[in-house]
Scaffold this motif. Sequence first.
Motif, short mmCIF file in Angstrom:
data_model
loop_
_atom_site.label_atom_id
_atom_site.label_comp_id
_atom_site.label_asym_id
_atom_site.label_seq_id
_atom_site.Cartn_x
_atom_site.Cartn_y
_atom_site.Cartn_z
N GLY A 119 14.33 7.56 4.57
CA GLY A 119 13.13 8.12 3.95
C GLY A 119 12.02 7.09 3.80
N VAL A 120 12.37 5.89 3.37
CA VAL A 120 11.38 4.82 3.24
C VAL A 120 10.86 4.41 4.62
CG1 VAL A 120 11.04 2.40 2.58
CG2 VAL A 120 12.25 3.97 1.03
N TRP A 121 11.78 4.29 5.58
CA TRP A 121 11.37 3.91 6.93
C TRP A 121 10.42 4.94 7.54
CZ3 TRP A 121 12.95 6.54 11.54
CH2 TRP A 121 12.50 5.92 12.73
N LEU A 122 10.76 6.22 7.41
CA LEU A 122 9.89 7.26 7.96
C LEU A 122 8.52 7.25 7.30
CD1 LEU A 122 12.22 10.38 8.39
CD2 LEU A 122 10.98 9.18 10.20
N CYS A 123 8.48 7.11 5.99
CA CYS A 123 7.19 7.10 5.30
C CYS A 123 6.33 5.93 5.78
CB CYS A 123 7.39 7.04 3.79
SG CYS A 123 7.95 8.60 3.06
N MET A 124 6.90 4.75 5.85
CA MET A 124 6.12 3.60 6.33
C MET A 124 5.72 3.76 7.79
SD MET A 124 7.32 0.10 4.48
CE MET A 124 8.97 0.00 5.16
N LYS A 125 6.58 4.40 8.57
CA LYS A 125 6.25 4.64 9.98
C LYS A 125 4.93 5.38 10.12
CE LYS A 125 7.89 7.27 13.99
NZ LYS A 125 8.98 8.10 14.57
N LYS A 161 19.65 -0.17 -1.05
CA LYS A 161 18.53 -0.86 -1.69
C LYS A 161 18.32 -2.25 -1.10
CE LYS A 161 17.28 2.54 -4.27
NZ LYS A 161 16.00 3.25 -4.00
N HIS A 162 19.40 -2.90 -0.64
CA HIS A 162 19.23 -4.13 0.14
C HIS A 162 18.45 -3.82 1.41
CE1 HIS A 162 21.70 -7.40 -1.71
NE2 HIS A 162 22.31 -6.39 -2.30
N ALA A 163 18.74 -2.68 2.02
CA ALA A 163 18.03 -2.28 3.24
C ALA A 163 16.55 -2.03 2.96
CB ALA A 163 18.67 -1.03 3.83
N VAL A 164 16.24 -1.42 1.82
CA VAL A 164 14.83 -1.19 1.47
C VAL A 164 14.10 -2.53 1.36
CG1 VAL A 164 13.28 -0.41 -0.36
CG2 VAL A 164 15.19 1.03 0.35
N ILE A 165 14.74 -3.52 0.76
CA ILE A 165 14.12 -4.83 0.64
C ILE A 165 13.93 -5.44 2.03
CG2 ILE A 165 14.48 -7.19 -0.19
CD1 ILE A 165 15.75 -5.93 -2.71
N GLY A 166 14.90 -5.26 2.92
CA GLY A 166 14.74 -5.76 4.29
C GLY A 166 13.59 -5.10 5.02
N LEU A 167 13.47 -3.79 4.88
CA LEU A 167 12.34 -3.08 5.48
C LEU A 167 11.02 -3.59 4.90
CD1 LEU A 167 13.68 0.60 5.41
CD2 LEU A 167 13.20 -0.74 7.47
N THR A 168 10.99 -3.78 3.59
CA THR A 168 9.77 -4.23 2.91
C THR A 168 9.34 -5.60 3.42
OG1 THR A 168 10.35 -2.97 0.91
CG2 THR A 168 8.83 -4.83 0.65
N LYS A 169 10.25 -6.54 3.45
CA LYS A 169 9.90 -7.90 3.89
C LYS A 169 9.47 -7.92 5.35
CE LYS A 169 12.77 -10.46 0.62
NZ LYS A 169 13.87 -11.45 0.46
N SER A 170 10.18 -7.18 6.19
CA SER A 170 9.85 -7.18 7.62
C SER A 170 8.48 -6.57 7.87
CB SER A 170 10.93 -6.42 8.39
OG SER A 170 12.19 -7.04 8.23
N ALA A 171 8.20 -5.44 7.23
CA ALA A 171 6.89 -4.80 7.40
C ALA A 171 5.78 -5.68 6.86
CB ALA A 171 6.87 -3.44 6.71
N GLY A 241 5.52 -8.91 0.66
CA GLY A 241 6.90 -9.21 0.98
C GLY A 241 7.74 -9.56 -0.23
N HIS A 242 7.24 -9.21 -1.41
CA HIS A 242 7.90 -9.60 -2.66
C HIS A 242 8.71 -8.44 -3.24
CE1 HIS A 242 8.64 -11.71 -6.36
NE2 HIS A 242 8.05 -10.78 -7.07
N SER A 243 9.84 -8.76 -3.84
CA SER A 243 10.66 -7.77 -4.54
C SER A 243 10.61 -8.09 -6.02
CB SER A 243 12.11 -7.81 -4.02
OG SER A 243 12.14 -7.56 -2.63
#
Length: 253
Positions: A119-125, A161-171, A241-243
């Motif tokens: 869901g987070v990935w699709l929204c950012m996409k 939620k670790h994955a969400v942080i990974g998506l966040t930092k990478s984007a 890129g901050h959590s």
Amino acid sequence: MSMTFSGQVALVTGAGAGIGRATALAFARQGLKVVVADLDPVAGQSTVDLLHQAGGEALFVACDVTKDAEVRQLHERVIEVYGRLDYAFNNAGIEIEKGRLAEGSEAEFDAIMGVNVKGVWLCMKYQLPLLVAQGGGAIVNTASVAGLGAAPKMSIYAASKHAVIGLTKSAAIEYAKKRIRVNAVCPAVIDTDMFRRAYEADPRKAEFAAAMHPVGRIGKVDEVASAVLYLCSDGAAFTTGHSLAVDGGATAI
């Protein structure tokens, strides 16, 4: 520090209740136009009604964030109605896990990963190209303190939620030079309807949850909303890129 917003547009997913609703209200009180997205049309429209009562301008769009077509249509609707998108709070999430890792089911794994990660990935996409075309903006994703460490008996949720942080930092790194900032908030236990349903049957568990935080209480939805607004504001112009842990000191132990 500037927290001033003017004539801008914010999108909040999972805005039918809890942190999402509180953040939508906070955006509206700052004068932003708010697009409220939620899977539950009754809850989503209730949030819009609250925003209207507060003098805000808001629009509800029903959306299942696990469905590419619905997420695309959500963002098309934002542009159709308001012509722009400045801020996005990707907050839709679920938490249904109650056992150790080996006790989990494939259905639980797929459901949690589908909403919390896909869901987070699709929204950012769909958000990132809009922000690039516009010349900048800010995205905040809802992670969790469970994404900053271990979460016994919630291993799938923690992984999501670790994955969400990974998506966040990478984007954040990919789009830093496009004047787009991408950050995450990481709440600990917050007083939401979900929390009350989980703990109302056993007050001792609620007391234990409060004791997990050095400040001696659980968090409030408005406190998370304030963190989201800060990360969207010009006051956080050098933050990407901050959590950000909103946790009453829990991760400092």
